[in-house]
Design an enzyme around this catalytic site. Structure first.
Site, PDB file in Angstrom:
ATOM      1  N   GLU A 165     -58.206 -39.953 -53.277  1.00  0.00           N
ATOM      2  CA  GLU A 165     -57.857 -41.100 -54.137  1.00  0.00           C
ATOM      3  C   GLU A 165     -59.101 -41.892 -54.544  1.00  0.00           C
ATOM      4  OE1 GLU A 165     -54.392 -43.337 -52.940  1.00  0.00           O
ATOM      5  OE2 GLU A 165     -53.331 -41.512 -52.391  1.00  0.00           O
TER       6      GLU A 165
HETATM    7  C1  LIG Z   1     -56.013 -33.641 -47.903  1.00  0.00           C
HETATM    8  C2  LIG Z   1     -56.276 -33.779 -49.351  1.00  0.00           C
HETATM    9  C3  LIG Z   1     -55.272 -34.228 -50.205  1.00  0.00           C
HETATM   10  C4  LIG Z   1     -55.503 -34.330 -51.578  1.00  0.00           C
HETATM   11  N1  LIG Z   1     -54.483 -34.661 -52.423  1.00  0.00           N
HETATM   12  C5  LIG Z   1     -54.675 -34.592 -53.766  1.00  0.00           C
HETATM   13  C6  LIG Z   1     -53.576 -34.731 -54.677  1.00  0.00           C
HETATM   14  O1  LIG Z   1     -52.436 -34.957 -54.282  1.00  0.00           O
HETATM   15  N2  LIG Z   1     -53.819 -34.583 -56.004  1.00  0.00           N
HETATM   16  C7  LIG Z   1     -55.072 -34.334 -56.485  1.00  0.00           C
HETATM   17  O2  LIG Z   1     -55.222 -34.215 -57.705  1.00  0.00           O
HETATM   18  N3  LIG Z   1     -56.129 -34.219 -55.651  1.00  0.00           N
HETATM   19  C8  LIG Z   1     -55.956 -34.322 -54.313  1.00  0.00           C
HETATM   20  N4  LIG Z   1     -57.009 -34.156 -53.454  1.00  0.00           N
HETATM   21  C9  LIG Z   1     -58.338 -34.017 -53.988  1.00  0.00           C
HETATM   22  C10 LIG Z   1     -59.229 -35.207 -53.700  1.00  0.00           C
HETATM   23  O3  LIG Z   1     -58.841 -36.297 -54.484  1.00  0.00           O
HETATM   24  C11 LIG Z   1     -60.675 -34.756 -53.929  1.00  0.00           C
HETATM   25  O4  LIG Z   1     -61.050 -34.094 -52.745  1.00  0.00           O
HETATM   26  C12 LIG Z   1     -61.628 -35.850 -54.253  1.00  0.00           C
HETATM   27  O5  LIG Z   1     -61.364 -36.331 -55.519  1.00  0.00           O
HETATM   28  C13 LIG Z   1     -63.078 -35.390 -54.200  1.00  0.00           C
HETATM   29  O6  LIG Z   1     -63.258 -34.211 -54.906  1.00  0.00           O
HETATM   30  P1  LIG Z   1     -64.012 -32.975 -54.223  1.00  0.00           P
HETATM   31  O7  LIG Z   1     -63.437 -32.786 -52.876  1.00  0.00           O
HETATM   32  O8  LIG Z   1     -64.012 -31.833 -55.137  1.00  0.00           O
HETATM   33  O9  LIG Z   1     -65.480 -33.503 -54.003  1.00  0.00           O
HETATM   34  P2  LIG Z   1     -66.680 -33.470 -55.038  1.00  0.00           P
HETATM   35  O10 LIG Z   1     -66.308 -34.152 -56.301  1.00  0.00           O
HETATM   36  O11 LIG Z   1     -67.236 -32.125 -55.116  1.00  0.00           O
HETATM   37  O12 LIG Z   1     -67.709 -34.409 -54.267  1.00  0.00           O
HETATM   38  C14 LIG Z   1     -68.374 -34.006 -53.067  1.00  0.00           C
HETATM   39  C15 LIG Z   1     -69.154 -35.199 -52.550  1.00  0.00           C
HETATM   40  O13 LIG Z   1     -70.076 -35.655 -53.546  1.00  0.00           O
HETATM   41  C16 LIG Z   1     -69.818 -37.005 -53.891  1.00  0.00           C
HETATM   42  N5  LIG Z   1     -70.031 -37.187 -55.327  1.00  0.00           N
HETATM   43  C17 LIG Z   1     -69.443 -36.517 -56.338  1.00  0.00           C
HETATM   44  N6  LIG Z   1     -69.886 -36.968 -57.512  1.00  0.00           N
HETATM   45  C18 LIG Z   1     -70.780 -37.938 -57.241  1.00  0.00           C
HETATM   46  C19 LIG Z   1     -71.579 -38.801 -58.042  1.00  0.00           C
HETATM   47  N7  LIG Z   1     -71.559 -38.780 -59.382  1.00  0.00           N
HETATM   48  N8  LIG Z   1     -72.366 -39.687 -57.417  1.00  0.00           N
HETATM   49  C20 LIG Z   1     -72.407 -39.764 -56.080  1.00  0.00           C
HETATM   50  N9  LIG Z   1     -71.682 -38.975 -55.274  1.00  0.00           N
HETATM   51  C21 LIG Z   1     -70.864 -38.085 -55.843  1.00  0.00           C
HETATM   52  C22 LIG Z   1     -68.385 -37.255 -53.480  1.00  0.00           C
HETATM   53  O14 LIG Z   1     -68.142 -38.609 -53.206  1.00  0.00           O
HETATM   54  C23 LIG Z   1     -68.265 -36.392 -52.239  1.00  0.00           C
HETATM   55  O15 LIG Z   1     -68.784 -37.085 -51.146  1.00  0.00           O
HETATM   56  C24 LIG Z   1     -56.797 -34.044 -52.088  1.00  0.00           C
HETATM   57  C25 LIG Z   1     -57.805 -33.619 -51.220  1.00  0.00           C
HETATM   58  C26 LIG Z   1     -57.555 -33.461 -49.883  1.00  0.00           C
HETATM   59  C27 LIG Z   1     -58.650 -32.938 -49.009  1.00  0.00           C
END
Ligand SMILES: Cc1cc2nc3c(=O)[nH]c(=O)nc-3n(C[C@H](O)[C@H](O)[C@H](O)COP(=O)(O)OP(=O)(O)OC[C@H]3O[C@@H](n4cnc5c(N)ncnc54)[C@H](O)[C@@H]3O)c2cc1C
Length: 629
Positions: A448
Site C-alpha cells: 500500500e
Molecule cells: C503480501 C503482499 C500483498 C500485496 N497485496 C497487493 C494487492 O492486493 N494488490 C496489488 O496491486 N499489489 C499488492 N502487493 C504489491 C505491493 O503493493 C508491492 O509489493 C509494492 O507496491 C512494492 O512493489 P515491489 O514489491 O515490486 O517493489 P519495487 O517497486 O521493486 O521496490 C523495491 C524497493 O525499492 C524501493 N523503491 C522503488 N522505487 C523507488 C524509488 N523511486 N525511490 C526510492 N526507492 C524506491 C521500494 O520502496 C522497495 O523498498 C502486495 C504485496 C505483498 C508482498
C-alpha cells in the site's frame, strides 16, 4: 482550555497556468513516463490541508479545529458492531491456528459476512452497515490486535478492493449491481502490481483493447500478489488502454475495470505464500482475452491511476489503524512481562534500557492512534476531504513505529519473544504470539505504498506550492518569455512569504492550555521547516526532486509535527471532556514525554540537513553495485 481562533489564512501561491511544474528534460525516458503518468493522475489539491500547511510555515490549527470527539450516536453505532465483532473473534477464531494451517476456516468467513464485516462502510441502501470511517478504523484496530490474516482479508476487500473505489467513483448502476454483493460477503480484491511493475505502475503490461463495436474491452495480462485474489468474486483490475493524443503528444492511458472472476479467461495461476500473513488468499491472476463490458469501467477511460491513487488515499488509513491495535496489544504484553519478570534482582521494567522501550511504546501508540483518528474524522466530515497527506503520514509513520514497537516487544520478552506460541504452550507457558506479530507486521512498510515511495509522495505534495510558484522558472523546456513572467510572479510571492517565516508570530491563541509549549514549538518548527525547504530549493534547484534523503528528512520533520499536534489536541480533548480526567497526570506525562522525544528526533533531522554522509553513501553504493567491493 484551548481556544483555537482561526488565523488569517496564509496566502497560498496562485498562478493561473503554471505549465508543467517539473522539468523532465534531463530524465531518462522511463523516469519521464513514470513521472508524467503519476503527475497526470494527481488530484488537484482542493484546499490546503493542515499537513500541507506545515511545509509552508503555516501551523494552521483552524484547518483541524478541535480534536473531533466522536458523536455519541456514531460511537454507539460503532460500539454495537465492535462488541459483536469482538465476541466473534474471541469465540470463533484462533489466530495461531489460522497462521499454522495457512487457511481461514470457511465458517469464520461466513460468520464475518453475516455480521456485516464485509460492508462496514457501505451504505445500508446497498446492503451495508453504513458505519463511519472512524468506526471502520476502530474495527481495524480491534482486528489488528487480534489476527493479521483476518485484518488483511477484510481490509484488502474494503479499503482497496471493490467497495472503496465503487463508493468514490461508481455509477449508480455499478453501485446497485456490485455493492450489495460485496456487502453480503462476496470477496473482492485490487490488482495493480505486476512482476515488472511494483512501485512504478507506468511499466505495467496488462492491457485492454476496445472491441470493434466499442461495447467492451478485451483484457490480457498477469497481475502479481493480488490479495484476496484466490477467493475473490470480483476484482478491480488496472490495465493500459490505447494511448490518446493530447496536446499533440501521445499519452499513455491506464483504466480501472471491474472484473468478475467467473468470466471466461480469468485464472488464478499461483497462490503466493509469505513470511507472515500465512493465510493470505494472495495470488497471481492471469487474464486471457477476458471480455469486460464498457460499463464496468470505473470513473472513465484513462482515469485508472487516479482511481487507484485516490482509493489508496483513504484506504491507507486502515493500515495505521490496524497497527494501533497491534501496538496496543504489544504494550499490554510488554507491560505485564516487564513488571513480572525479575532478572538481576529487579523486575526488568526497572532496568533503564527496558523502561525506555516501554515509555516509547506507550507514547508512540497514543500518538499513532491520535493521528489516525484525526485523519479519519476529516473523512467523516467530508467524504471527499483531501486527506492525502494526513493518510500518507499516518501510513508511513504508523507502520514504521509499529515495526519498531513489535521488535522492541520481542526484545523485552527475550527468548520467549522469538519462540512460537505453540511451542510456549507445549511447555506450559502462556502462548503469547509475538513471533507471529513480528512476521505478520513486516509487510506493513512495503505494501500500500512502501515507506520510500510514501516519502517521495509526501515530498511531492509538500513541494507543490513552491513548484506552482517557481517550477516554471526552473523548467528549461519552457520558452524564455514564460519563464521570465513566472520569475516575476515568484519574486513577488517570495518577497512577501519569506520574511514571514522568520517572524515569531502566533497563528493561534491559547488559553491556559497545558500543552501550549508543544503547540508553540510545533509552530516555530513549521516555519523553520518551510525556510529550510526553501533554502534547499535555492541551493539545489530542479535537482532537489532527486535528493531523496534530503527530502525524506523534511518529510520526517513534517510527520513528527503532525504527530505532536494530533497527540496534544487529543489529550486536551480527553481532559476537557472528562474522559481522561481520572488519568490526567499520567496522560499529561505521556504527552510531555512524546513531545520531548519527538523534538529530539526533529532537531536531529534539522542537523542532518547540513551534516550528513549522503554523497559518500551514494557513491559507495554505486561502487558496491558495480561489485567493486
Ligand atoms: C503480501 C503482499 C500483498 C500485496 N497485496 C497487493 C494487492 O492486493 N494488490 C496489488 O496491486 N499489489 C499488492 N502487493 C504489491 C505491493 O503493493 C508491492 O509489493 C509494492 O507496491 C512494492 O512493489 P515491489 O514489491 O515490486 O517493489 P519495487 O517497486 O521493486 O521496490 C523495491 C524497493 O525499492 C524501493 N523503491 C522503488 N522505487 C523507488 C524509488 N523511486 N525511490 C526510492 N526507492 C524506491 C521500494 O520502496 C522497495 O523498498 C502486495 C504485496 C505483498 C508482498
Amino acid at each position: 482550555m484551548t481556544e483555537l481562533k482561526s488565523p488569517p489564512v496564509e496566502s497560498q501561491p496562485s498562478v493561473e497556468d503554471p505549465g508543467p511544474v517539473i522539468d523532465t528534460s534531463k530524465m531518462s525516458s522511463g523516469q519521464r513516463a513514470a513521472l508524467e503518468l503519476t503527475e497526470a493522475a494527481r488530484e488537484a489539491a482542493q484546499e490546503p490541508s493542515f499537513v500541507s500547511g506545515l511545509f509552508m510555515g503555516s501551523f494552521d490549527l483552524s484547518r483541524i479545529r478541535q480534536f473531533p470527539a466522536q458523536s455519541a450516536e456514531d460511537r454507539d453505532q460503532g460500539d454495537a458492531f465492535l462488541q459483536k465483532l469482538d465476541q466473534l473473534l474471541r469465540k470463533k477464531t484462533d489466530p495461531d491456528e489460522i497462521d499454522r494451517t495457512g487457511e481461514i476456516p470457511p465458517a469464520v468467513i461466513e460468520a464475518l459476512a453475516r455480521l456485516g464485516a464485509f460492508g462496514i462502510k457501505i451504505s445500508p441502501e446497498y446492503g451495508g452497515l453504513g458505519l463511519s470511517q472512524t468506526n471502520y478504523c476502530r474495527a481495524a484496530m480491534l482486528l489488528g490486535g487480534w489476527c493479521g490474516n483476518l485484518t488483511a482479508l477484510l481490509s484488502a476487500h474494503q479499503s482497496i478492493g471493490v467497495p472503496q473505489p465503487l463508493i468514490l467513483f461508481g455509477t449508480e448502476a455499478q453501485k446497485r449491481k456490485y455493492l450489495p454483493r460485496v456487502a453480503r460477503g462476496e470477496i473482492s480484491a485490487f490488482a495493480l502490481t505486476e512482476s515488472g511493475a511494483g512501485s512504478d505502475p507506468a511499466t505495467m503490461q496488462t492491457h485492454a483493447e476496445p472491441t470493434p463495436d466499442g461495447e467492451a474491452f478485451i483484457l490480457n495480462g498477469e497481475k502479481l500478489w493480488c490479495t484476496n485474489g484466490t477467493k475473490a468474486g470480483v476484482i478491480v483490475v488496472m490495465a493500459k488502454t490505447p494511448s490518446k493524443l493530447m496536446g499533440g503528444k501521445s499519452k499513455e492511458q491506464i483504466t480501472a475495470f471491474i472484473v468478475e472472476t467467473d468470466w471466461p479467461g480469468v485464472e488464478v495461476i499461483h497462490r503466493c505464500r509469505f513470511m507472515g500473513l500465512r493465510s493470505l488468499y494472495n495470488g497471481v491472476m492471469k487474464f486471457t482475452n477476458v471480455r469486460v463490458p464498457r460499463e464496468n469501467i470505473l470513473l472513465a477511460e484513462g482515469k485508472g491511476l487516479r482511481v487507484a491513487l485516490t482509493t489508496l488515499n483513504t484506504g491507507r488509513l486502515t493500515l495505521p489503524a490496524a497497527c494501533v491495535g497491534l501496538t496496543r496489544r504489544c504494550l499490554e504484553i510488554t507491560r505485564r512481562w516487564a513488571a513480572d519478570r525479575v532478572q538481576w534482582g529487579a523486575a526488568i521494567g526497572k532496568h533503564a534500557a527496558i523502561a525506555d522501550k516501554i515509555a516509547r511504546m506507550a507514547a508512540s501508540t497514543f500518538a499513532m492512534e491520535s493521528m489516525t483518528l484525526l485523519a479519519a474524522s476529516a473523512v467523516d466530515r467530508d467524504k471527499h476531504a483531501d486527506v492525502r497527506l494526513e493518510a500518507a503520514v499516518c501510513k508511513m509513520w504508523g507502520t514504521e513505529q509499529a515495526w519498531e514497537i513489535v521488535n522492541d516487544a520481542v526484545q523485552v520478552r527475550g527468548g520467549r519473544g522469538y519462540e512460537t506460541a505453540a511451542s510456549l504452550k507445549a511447555r506450559g507457558e502462556e502462548p503469547i504470539p509475538l513471533e507471529r506479530f513480528l512476521r505478520d507486521s513486516r509487510i506493513n512498510t512495503i505494501f500500500e505504498g512502501s515507506s520510500e515511495i510514501m516519502r517521495l509522495f509526501i515530498a511531492r505534495e509538500a513541494l507543490d506550492p513552491h513548484l506552482k510558484v517557481s517550477g516554471a522558472v526552473l523548467n528549461s523546456k519552457l520558452p524564455v518569455g514564460k519563464r521570465l513572467r513566472a520569475a516575476i510572479k515568484a519574486a513577488l510571492f517570495y518577497t512577501r512569504w519569506y520574511p514571514k517565516q522568520w517572524l515569531p508570530r502566533e497563528r493561534f491563541t491559547l488559553h491556559t492550555s497545558r500543552f501550549s509549549p508543544h503547540f508553540r514549538y510545533a509552530a516555530r518548527a513549521s516555519r523553520r521547516l518551510a525556510r529550510s525547504l526553501f533554502h534547499a530549493m535555492l541551493r539545489q534547484g530542479p535537482k532537489l526532486e532527486r535528493q531523496q534523503l534530503l527530502l525524506g528528512r523534511f518529510v520526517d520533520i513534517g510527520a513528527e509535527l503532525f504527530a505532536i499536534t494530533a497527540t496534544c489536541l487529543r489529550a486536551e480533548s480527553l481532559l476537557r471532556s472528562g474522559n481522561g480526567a481520572a488519568d490526567g497526570p499520567q496522560l499529561t506525562k505521556l504527552v510531555d514525554y512524546f513531545c520531548q522525544a519527538s523534538r529530539l528526533r526533529i532537531e536531529e533531522k534539522f542537523r542532518a540537513l547540513h551534516r550528513n554522509a549522503d554523497r559518500t553513501s551514494y557513491r559507495l553504493a554505486q561502487e558496491v553495485l558495480k561489485t567493486e567491493h
